[in-house]
Design an enzyme around this catalytic site. Structure first.
Site: not given
Ligand code: ASP
Length: 347
Positions: A88, A196, A214, A224, A247-248
């Site tokens: 990731s 991330t 990330t 995107r 993160t998320g």
């Molecule tokens: N927040 C990051 C994104 O949407 C991915 C992640 O942290 O899981 O690109």
């Protein structure tokens, strides 16, 4: 409404009496003031996820040896960007729907409130370093896509293939599955594959720094961009108050300026974990349609050295390192359903 400085200290600061790293929410001892921060846990770094521990440990060493917190954030994040097994961040990251790894990163420096960011950058191993270059050597804050890549190459970053054989084969399998789902007009985005590194740091003078890197949402639509490189969404540093990172599911963070929101909650007197919870609750209230799949997590660090985290992703943990040692801590797990119909907030 802002609160008095004294109340802020009572609410948010934490210095462990034993020097151990475990506490994050205890009241601060009377001797500790925002003007005279304790130095026994400085430099202090916190980062998202257990893999962030290796980055934090490298950052402590770099900051201690060189005295440069920005070097520590940048090179600390390199550790995760270099890890081919991390799917990731950086090399080995899950590609987009066309099989290309597109990276997002940003960095912030608290004392001069400066920021740099790159988004959708391809073939460059260390997007965090390009973000720092944007911050330090241009009048801009953010470069995207091919412009960011050409800027990196001009500044000595070699073109690097970031797609590992493993990720190429995973992507080919994913493509085969997509081809079977003829009824879908959009590629299905893999919700299980995104993480991330967001890292926050505090030095012995009470200055705050942060970085974020990330590969974003696995098999995303090309182009995107998520929350991670957006100042105020994936990362925010306010040298007067504190710093936060996310993160998320970026889409559920970036519509709410998530990290900025966490910092503003700390400004109003919330302790770091409480500030993260308040931000998640606020987002859940405004965004009830996404309540079941919110998938958002925050880490926070305030100027006095208190830290915390909260989020809705199952098993979200964060890492903390200082010269006293390192620890991986369970973030406060939030069930957003609990603030749904029963909590009266779901509209
Ligand atoms: N927040 C990051 C994104 O949407 C991915 C992640 O942290 O899981 O690109």
């Amino acid at each position: 409404m802002s609160i008095s400085r004294r109340k802020f200290i009572q609410n948010s600061a934490c210095i462990s009496a034993t020097g151990a790293i475990a506490c994050s929410q205890n009241p601060v001892p009377a001797a500790v003031d925002l003007g005279e921060p304790s130095t026994n846990m400085r430099p202090l770094f916190i980062a998202t996820w257990p893999f962030g521990k290796f980055s934090c440990e490298a950052a402590v060493k770099i900051a201690t040896d060189s005295g440069s917190m920005l070097d520590a954030i940048e090179k600390g994040i390199w550790v995760t960007e270099n890890d081919v097994k991390n799917a990731s961040v950086g090399i080995g990251g899950i590609p987009n729907a066309d099989g290309q790894v597109e990276l997002d990163a940003c960095i912030m420096s608290g004392p001069d409130h400066n920021a740099g960011s790159v988004a959708g950058i391809r073939d460059i191993l260390h997007p965090i370093s390009v973000a720092r270059l944007v911050m330090e050597s241009t009048p801009h804050v953010m470069l995207v896509g091919d412009g960011a890549k050409q800027f990196a190459i001009k500044n000595g970053h070699p073109e690097t293939n970031l797609l590992t054989d493993q990720q190429k084969s995973n992507w080919q399998n994913w493509q085969r599955k997509q081809a079977k789902m003829l009824q879908q007009s959009q590629p299905k985005i893999d919700e299980d594959h995104h993480d991330t590194i967001a890292m926050l740091g505090l030095d012995s003078d009470g200055n705050l720094y942060g970085g974020c890197s990330t590969s974003g949402w696995g098999y995303k639509i090309p182009g995107r961009v998520g929350d991670s490189p957006i100042i105020g969404s994936g990362l925010y540093v306010d040298n007067q108050v504190g710093a936060a990172g996310a993160t998320g599911l970026g889409e559920n963070v970036m519509r709410h300026c998530g990290s900025f929101l966490v910092v503003e909650m700390m400004r109003q007197g919330a302790a770091p974990t409480e500030a993260c919870e308040m931000a998640v609750n606020r987002i859940a209230e405004i965004d009830p349609k996404n309540l079941d799949n919110l998938d958002i997590n925050f880490i926070a660090l305030n100027k006095a050295g208190a830290y915390g985290a909260a989020g809705t992703s199952k098993g979200f943990k964060y890492s903390v390192s200082s010269p006293q040692g390192s620890e991986i801590i369970d973030a406060k797990a939030m069930s957003v359903k609990a603030i749904g119909p029963e909590g009266g907030n779901r509209k």
